[in-house]
Design an enzyme around this catalytic site. Structure first.
Site, PDB file in Angstrom:
ATOM      1  N   MET A  56     -60.084  45.275  33.863  1.00 28.07           N
ATOM      2  CA  MET A  56     -60.657  46.540  34.316  1.00 28.07           C
ATOM      3  C   MET A  56     -59.902  47.075  35.532  1.00 28.07           C
ATOM      4  O   MET A  56     -59.717  48.291  35.678  1.00 28.07           O
ATOM      5  CB  MET A  56     -62.154  46.360  34.628  1.00 28.07           C
ATOM      6  CG  MET A  56     -62.896  47.653  34.848  1.00 28.07           C
ATOM      7  SD  MET A  56     -62.742  48.799  33.463  1.00 28.07           S
ATOM      8  CE  MET A  56     -64.288  48.526  32.605  1.00 28.07           C
TER       9      MET A  56
ATOM     10  N   GLU B  48     -73.576  26.409  43.901  1.00 26.83           N
ATOM     11  CA  GLU B  48     -74.870  27.098  44.063  1.00 26.83           C
ATOM     12  C   GLU B  48     -74.883  28.480  43.394  1.00 26.83           C
ATOM     13  O   GLU B  48     -75.925  28.963  42.960  1.00 26.83           O
ATOM     14  CB  GLU B  48     -75.238  27.245  45.538  1.00 26.83           C
ATOM     15  CG  GLU B  48     -75.712  25.959  46.206  1.00 26.83           C
ATOM     16  CD  GLU B  48     -74.574  25.163  46.820  1.00 26.83           C
ATOM     17  OE1 GLU B  48     -73.390  25.531  46.612  1.00 26.83           O
ATOM     18  OE2 GLU B  48     -74.859  24.154  47.502  1.00 26.83           O
TER      19      GLU B  48
ATOM     20  N   LYS C  56     -86.151  21.491  57.838  1.00 26.85           N
ATOM     21  CA  LYS C  56     -86.284  20.127  57.321  1.00 26.85           C
ATOM     22  C   LYS C  56     -87.578  19.454  57.793  1.00 26.85           C
ATOM     23  O   LYS C  56     -88.277  18.800  57.013  1.00 26.85           O
ATOM     24  CB  LYS C  56     -85.064  19.293  57.751  1.00 26.85           C
ATOM     25  CG  LYS C  56     -85.011  17.939  57.070  1.00 26.85           C
ATOM     26  CD  LYS C  56     -83.676  17.257  57.292  1.00 26.85           C
ATOM     27  CE  LYS C  56     -83.620  15.921  56.568  1.00 26.85           C
ATOM     28  NZ  LYS C  56     -82.320  15.274  56.700  1.00 26.85           N
TER      29      LYS C  56
ATOM     30  N   PHE D 177     -75.614  21.603  63.002  1.00 26.36           N
ATOM     31  CA  PHE D 177     -74.811  21.358  61.808  1.00 26.36           C
ATOM     32  C   PHE D 177     -75.466  22.021  60.587  1.00 26.36           C
ATOM     33  O   PHE D 177     -76.645  21.834  60.327  1.00 26.36           O
ATOM     34  CB  PHE D 177     -74.669  19.843  61.587  1.00 26.36           C
ATOM     35  CG  PHE D 177     -73.920  19.503  60.329  1.00 26.36           C
ATOM     36  CD1 PHE D 177     -72.578  19.862  60.176  1.00 26.36           C
ATOM     37  CD2 PHE D 177     -74.555  18.843  59.283  1.00 26.36           C
ATOM     38  CE1 PHE D 177     -71.889  19.558  59.017  1.00 26.36           C
ATOM     39  CE2 PHE D 177     -73.867  18.539  58.114  1.00 26.36           C
ATOM     40  CZ  PHE D 177     -72.541  18.904  57.977  1.00 26.36           C
ATOM     41  N   GLN D 178     -74.693  22.784  59.865  1.00 26.64           N
ATOM     42  CA  GLN D 178     -75.126  23.498  58.655  1.00 26.64           C
ATOM     43  C   GLN D 178     -76.266  24.481  58.914  1.00 26.64           C
ATOM     44  O   GLN D 178     -77.144  24.667  58.072  1.00 26.64           O
ATOM     45  CB  GLN D 178     -75.488  22.505  57.545  1.00 26.64           C
ATOM     46  CG  GLN D 178     -74.258  21.730  57.072  1.00 26.64           C
ATOM     47  CD  GLN D 178     -74.449  20.974  55.779  1.00 26.64           C
ATOM     48  OE1 GLN D 178     -75.533  20.514  55.494  1.00 26.64           O
ATOM     49  NE2 GLN D 178     -73.373  20.845  55.001  1.00 26.64           N
TER      50      GLN D 178
HETATM   51  C1  LIG Z   1     -66.906  38.928  42.525  1.00 25.16           C
HETATM   52  C2  LIG Z   1     -66.114  40.121  42.106  1.00 25.16           C
HETATM   53  N1  LIG Z   1     -64.884  40.329  42.604  1.00 25.16           N
HETATM   54  C3  LIG Z   1     -64.168  41.398  42.233  1.00 25.16           C
HETATM   55  C4  LIG Z   1     -64.654  42.300  41.335  1.00 25.16           C
HETATM   56  C5  LIG Z   1     -63.863  43.539  40.942  1.00 25.16           C
HETATM   57  N2  LIG Z   1     -63.566  43.533  39.486  1.00 25.16           N
HETATM   58  C6  LIG Z   1     -64.284  44.234  38.583  1.00 25.16           C
HETATM   59  S1  LIG Z   1     -63.773  44.016  37.025  1.00 25.16           S
HETATM   60  C7  LIG Z   1     -62.539  43.011  37.511  1.00 25.16           C
HETATM   61  C8  LIG Z   1     -61.591  42.419  36.515  1.00 25.16           C
HETATM   62  C9  LIG Z   1     -62.227  41.436  35.606  1.00 25.16           C
HETATM   63  O1  LIG Z   1     -61.236  40.774  34.884  1.00 25.16           O
HETATM   64  P1  LIG Z   1     -61.583  39.803  33.715  1.00 25.16           P
HETATM   65  O2  LIG Z   1     -62.649  38.858  34.123  1.00 25.16           O
HETATM   66  O3  LIG Z   1     -60.339  39.177  33.215  1.00 25.16           O
HETATM   67  O4  LIG Z   1     -62.239  40.751  32.627  1.00 25.16           O
HETATM   68  P2  LIG Z   1     -61.576  41.984  31.833  1.00 25.16           P
HETATM   69  O5  LIG Z   1     -61.767  43.217  32.650  1.00 25.16           O
HETATM   70  O6  LIG Z   1     -60.129  41.656  31.627  1.00 25.16           O
HETATM   71  O7  LIG Z   1     -62.351  42.033  30.565  1.00 25.16           O
HETATM   72  C10 LIG Z   1     -62.544  42.843  38.900  1.00 25.16           C
HETATM   73  C11 LIG Z   1     -61.574  42.036  39.668  1.00 25.16           C
HETATM   74  C12 LIG Z   1     -65.960  42.065  40.849  1.00 25.16           C
HETATM   75  N3  LIG Z   1     -66.562  42.892  40.005  1.00 25.16           N
HETATM   76  N4  LIG Z   1     -66.653  40.958  41.227  1.00 25.16           N
END
Ligand SMILES: Cc1ncc(C[n+]2csc(CCOP(=O)(O)OP(=O)(O)O)c2C)c(N)n1
Length: 576
Positions: free
Chosen positions: A487, A65, A177, A127-128
């Site tokens: 990042m 989803e 529903k 349920f759900q």
């Molecule tokens: C759903 C979610 N969980 C955690 C984060 C925290 N977060 C921000 S950037 C990042 C790393 C992303 O890594 P990647 O997809 O490999 O991209 P890169 O930074 O290496 O380009 C994380 C874990 C987020 N933004 N969204």
């Protein structure tokens, strides 16, 4: 006798025009001009899916989803029309919560239908069952629960109106529903009557006059142009007014594409990873005109150090934004297009700002975006983005996930037109990029759609490769593969003395083989020559491709504003 017949006739006529709630819903969607739905079936929405079966409406079945709602966001962002989502009750409904928050933050119009358990068992932990109204109240523009089948046409009409007018946003309709199963007479109100919801498009004349005077007497004016420009389709008026008054323009991350990047008045993106000149202009200006931006903390940095010398004007369709983060001297409530048209018409005296424009030019020449080209051992992600720009002639729709690659895409892919950039700005939602590309490609089947992802984020939505393969959507999927949550790794390097706690992957799938398993051509790339060859061959094809590019694992995004710092205190600025 005669009377009896008439009554019987009337009764049979009534039974004839009584239809189920689910059928009403389908009719209402058609009346709203809906062409495509993104959804996932389940027990509580089976009556709706049954009505959809013969409806002729196009339905996209994602594999999660989350994929449905992110695809709907991509569709809304590119088409400008509300994205429509259906999820079943309970887990189906809670799986779309992040997407609702994302759409709310980035002002994207969505109309989302969730199934609910029957009205007779609501509140019994059936349920759900999940209290999706309770869960989503703070992250939707509005939400409803259907309590009377006959209300469906009216509520759907209102929902589309609310989602797409004023400041766009997501609206949720929860349908028990039995409400979808019961029959009733279908009656749609001619007009919408919502006294508490009256978006104001026309700005106040006196505030516009004040702004015109402030512009005329300023010496160092600057525009901050956000996504509000794009939502209001106001790019052309921003250009006209900026040229008329010779005011330089800074974009927010979400506002990219609202001003032509090659224009002499364009400075670039501001904020945490913005260009030096933009952050200096915001810091040194004497008049800051915000149009349709939120003064998000990623843009402002430390608020107490933000735009310290500026008188602030803020044009926004949402009055709640004005003065929320930054004290505002000239508030203008209205939409960007109307406001700019009025400003243009006023044709005020141009500010005497030649020196200021020269200063900005010097900053731009002094410190453009820069990266160390390296020793050729590893591919540089910035170079990849430059190549993608060159190969696509800058005409592609680019979607991204969240992380370093997102910032490199924003820095190294100048957007020449509005509505070509799809990214999760406000919430920063990993897993967004791949499904968003599906929605974007469905909105613009003939455009080149490039989905830029990290090796982390793509794994949050990788199952949507199935949809791309099934529909043969010609999306070009790029993975900037640095073997880590880049990042996070960057922040740990800079702020946590390189303690890489759970940010470097110990194992990784073969993304190219995974693509092949889904029926999509996959490539692994390690050199610039390979990248050039594959981009050349694949970008012009009418089929999807996944290009996994191994890049320098330790590359960081610069320049950067550290948390707590003012945006003029950037690090990693290389001066010429
Ligand atoms: C759903 C979610 N969980 C955690 C984060 C925290 N977060 C921000 S950037 C990042 C790393 C992303 O890594 P990647 O997809 O490999 O991209 P890169 O930074 O290496 O380009 C994380 C874990 C987020 N933004 N969204």
């Amino acid at each position: 006798m005669l009377e009896k017949t008439a009554l019987a006739e009337k009764k049979s006529l009534q039974t004839e025009i009584k239809i189920s709630g689910a059928e009403m819903l389908v009719n209402s969607l058609k009346k709203q001009g809906v062409e495509v739905l993104f959804g996932y079936p389940g027990g509580a929405v089976l009556p709706i899916y049954d009505a959809l079966y013969k409806s002729g409406l196009k339905h996209i079945l994602p594999r999660h989803e989350q994929g449905a709602i992110y695809a709907a966001e991509g569709y809304a962002r590119i088409s400008g029309k509300p994205g429509v989502v259906i999820a079943t009750s309970g887990p189906g409904a809670t799986n779309i919560v992040t997407g609702l928050a994302d759409a709310m933050m980035d002002s994207l119009p969505l109309v989302v239908f969730t199934g609910q358990v029957g009205t007779g068992v609501i509140g019994t932990d059936a349920f759900q069952e999940a209290d999706i109204l309770g869960v989503t109240t703070p992250i939707t523009k509005h939400n409803y629960q259907i309590r009377n089948t006959a209300d469906i046409p009216k509520i759907v009409k209102e929902a589309f109106h609310i989602a797409s007018t004023g400041r766009p946003g997501p609206v949720l309709i929860d349908i028990p529903k039995d409400m979808a199963q019961l029959v009733a007479i279908e009656e749609e109100p001619e007009t919408i009557h919502l006294p508490g919801y009256q978006p104001k498009y026309e700005p106040n004349y006196l505030q516009i006059r004040r702004l015109v005077e402030a512009v005329s007497s300023s010496k160092k004016p600057v525009f901050l142009a956000g996504a509000g420009i794009l939502h209001a389709k106001a790019s052309k008026y921003l250009l006209e007014y900026a040229e008329q008054q010779q005011i330089p323009v800074v974009n927010t991350l979400l506002g990219l594409g609202s001003f032509p990047p090659s224009h002499p008045l364009y400075i670039g993106m501001g904020g945490m990873h913005g260009i030096y000149a933009a952050n200096m202009a915001l810091s040194e200006c004497d008049l800051l005109i915000n149009i349709g931006a939120r003064f998000d903390d990623r843009l402002t940095g430390n608020l107490s150090k933000f735009a310290p010398h500026a008188m602030v004007a803020h044009i926004d369709i949402d009055p709640a934004e004005i003065g929320k983060n930054v004290p505002t001297a000239i508030p203008v409530v209205g939409d960007a297009r109307h406001a700019l048209k009025h400003l243009i018409k006023q044709n005020g005296k141009q500010p005497d700002n030649e020196g200021w424009r020269k200063q900005i030019q010097n900053w731009l020449e002094d410190a453009p975006f820069y990266y160390d080209k390296g020793n050729g051992q590893h591919l540089k992600p910035q170079r990849i983005m430059e190549m993608i720009y060159e190969m696509s002639n800058g005409d592609a729709i680019v979607t991204t996930d969240v992380g370093q690659h997102q910032m490199w895409a924003a820095q190294y892919y100048p957007f020449k037109r509005p509505n070509a950039w799809v990214t999760s700005g406000g919430l920063g939602t990993m897993g967004f990029g791949l499904p968003a590309a599906i929605g974007a490609q469905i909105a613009e089947p003939d455009d080149l759609v490039i989905s830029v992802n990290g090796d982390g984020g793509i794994q949050m939505s990788i199952q949507e490769l199935a949809v791309i393969a099934e529909l043969n959507l010609p999306v070009k999927i790029i993975i900037i593969n640095n073997g880590s949550l880049g990042m996070v790794r960057q922040w740990q390097e800079i702020f946590y003395e390189s303690r890489y706690s759970e940010s470097v992957f110990r194992s990784q799938p073969s993304f190219s083989k995974l693509a092949e398993a889904y029926g999509i051509k996959g490539f692994d790339i390690r050199t610039e020559e390979e990248a050039e060859r594959v981009f050349n061959e694949e970008f012009s094809k009418d089929s999807p491709v996944l290009i996994n590019i191994f890049v320098e694992p330790k590359e960081n995004v610069y320049p950067m504003v550290a948390p707590g710092k003012g945006i003029n205190e950037m690090v990693g600025v290389k001066k010429n």
